[in-house]
Scaffold this motif. Structure first.
Motif, PDB file in Angstrom:
ATOM      1  N   LEU A 286       2.347  14.142 -14.839  1.00 28.05           N
ATOM      2  CA  LEU A 286       2.260  14.409 -16.392  1.00 28.05           C
ATOM      3  C   LEU A 286       0.816  15.080 -16.753  1.00 28.05           C
ATOM      4  O   LEU A 286       0.730  15.787 -17.620  1.00 28.05           O
ATOM      5  CB  LEU A 286       2.751  13.189 -17.132  1.00 28.05           C
ATOM      6  N   ILE A 287      -0.135  14.317 -16.261  1.00 28.42           N
ATOM      7  CA  ILE A 287      -1.531  14.612 -16.574  1.00 28.42           C
ATOM      8  C   ILE A 287      -1.734  16.172 -16.246  1.00 28.42           C
ATOM      9  O   ILE A 287      -2.190  16.902 -16.758  1.00 28.42           O
ATOM     10  CB  ILE A 287      -2.496  13.751 -15.832  1.00 28.42           C
TER      11      ILE A 287
ATOM     12  N   ALA B 265       0.507  18.649 -15.698  1.00 25.75           N
ATOM     13  CA  ALA B 265       1.441  19.292 -16.545  1.00 25.75           C
ATOM     14  C   ALA B 265       0.670  19.491 -17.784  1.00 25.75           C
ATOM     15  O   ALA B 265       0.595  20.585 -18.432  1.00 25.75           O
ATOM     16  CB  ALA B 265       2.648  18.945 -16.724  1.00 25.75           C
ATOM     17  N   TRP B 266       0.114  18.375 -18.411  1.00 22.55           N
ATOM     18  CA  TRP B 266      -0.579  18.431 -19.661  1.00 22.55           C
ATOM     19  C   TRP B 266      -1.727  19.549 -19.765  1.00 22.55           C
ATOM     20  O   TRP B 266      -1.869  20.225 -20.733  1.00 22.55           O
ATOM     21  CB  TRP B 266      -0.986  17.123 -19.988  1.00 22.55           C
ATOM     22  N   ILE B 267      -2.590  19.426 -18.542  1.00 24.45           N
ATOM     23  CA  ILE B 267      -3.690  20.464 -18.629  1.00 24.45           C
ATOM     24  C   ILE B 267      -3.285  21.705 -18.421  1.00 24.45           C
ATOM     25  O   ILE B 267      -3.752  22.679 -19.040  1.00 24.45           O
ATOM     26  CB  ILE B 267      -4.451  19.835 -17.551  1.00 24.45           C
TER      27      ILE B 267
ATOM     28  N   CYS C 281       2.749   9.771 -13.712  1.00 21.21           N
ATOM     29  CA  CYS C 281       1.458   9.818 -14.601  1.00 21.21           C
ATOM     30  C   CYS C 281       0.623  11.150 -14.113  1.00 21.21           C
ATOM     31  O   CYS C 281       0.161  11.833 -14.885  1.00 21.21           O
ATOM     32  CB  CYS C 281       0.874   8.428 -14.734  1.00 21.21           C
TER      33      CYS C 281
ATOM     34  N   LEU D 266      -0.348  22.948 -19.595  1.00 17.66           N
ATOM     35  CA  LEU D 266      -0.084  23.261 -20.693  1.00 17.66           C
ATOM     36  C   LEU D 266      -1.021  23.693 -21.585  1.00 17.66           C
ATOM     37  O   LEU D 266      -1.059  24.817 -22.346  1.00 17.66           O
ATOM     38  CB  LEU D 266       0.891  22.292 -21.315  1.00 17.66           C
ATOM     39  N   GLY D 267      -2.119  22.842 -21.854  1.00 16.64           N
ATOM     40  CA  GLY D 267      -3.508  23.223 -22.753  1.00 16.64           C
ATOM     41  C   GLY D 267      -3.992  24.544 -22.207  1.00 16.64           C
ATOM     42  O   GLY D 267      -4.301  25.220 -23.037  1.00 16.64           O
TER      43      GLY D 267
END
Length: 181
Positions: A32-33, A35-37, A29, A39-40
């Motif tokens: 993923l967080i 990677a999400w940041i 998790c 990506l943003g």
């Protein structure tokens, strides 16, 4: 003897396997967080680059349009200049010069002969011995000119030159405005 049966209390086993699974899920998790940041942030940078590229493209387009407009204006100016040259070449200079040459005499000197293309005026600056010679010159020009419309040439103005010895008269003879040659 009696049989002795002992029942031991089982100690609870620490759930290492469950704890490992929870830790692994937490790491996944967190990954993923992150990677999400990232990506943003990447999407933001790509959007900013896209806006910058669109602005640059619009500037180039406007520059090309301006260059096309400037080129079109330059082409129009060039065509207008070419038309003036062609009109000047079509002007019946031989006829005008023949009229002026035949009308002149010993008492009249031609100072200048000009023609303005857009106005269709022909101007002849002359110097004469007296006003009568100047008027005779204009009358001769009108007699020689075979224009069916009648008298085309007229004396626009004249001035007596008192400082000269002998006295002379300078005048400006014009072709009637709008008359076709």
């Amino acid at each position: 003897m009696a049989k002795l049966s002992l029942e031991f209390i089982r100690r609870p086993v620490f759930p290492w396997l469950g704890l490992g699974a929870v830790m692994l899920m937490g790491l996944v998790c967190a990954n993923l967080i992150v990677a999400w940041i990232e990506l943003g942030d990447e999407v933001k940078s790509k959007q900013e680059r896209l806006v910058a590229l669109e602005l640059k493209w619009k500037q180039r387009q406007s520059t090309l349009v301006m260059k096309d407009d400037v080129a079109a204006l330059a082409m129009q100016q060039r065509r207008a200049d070419e038309r003036k040259i062609v009109d000047a070449l079509r002007y019946p200079w031989n006829r005008i010069l023949a009229i002026v040459e035949q009308a002149s005499d010993d008492k009249v000197a031609i100072l200048a002969l000009t023609h303005e293309q857009g106005v269709t005026d022909t101007q002849v600056a002359v110097e004469a011995a007296d006003v009568a010679a100047l008027l005779r010159f204009v009358a001769n020009m009108n007699e020689i000119d075979d224009d069916p419309g009648g008298a085309r040439w007229y004396l626009a103005n004249y001035q007596t030159q008192t400082q000269n010895n002998p006295l002379t008269v300078k005048g400006l003879v014009l072709a009637r405005r709008g008359a076709h040659l």
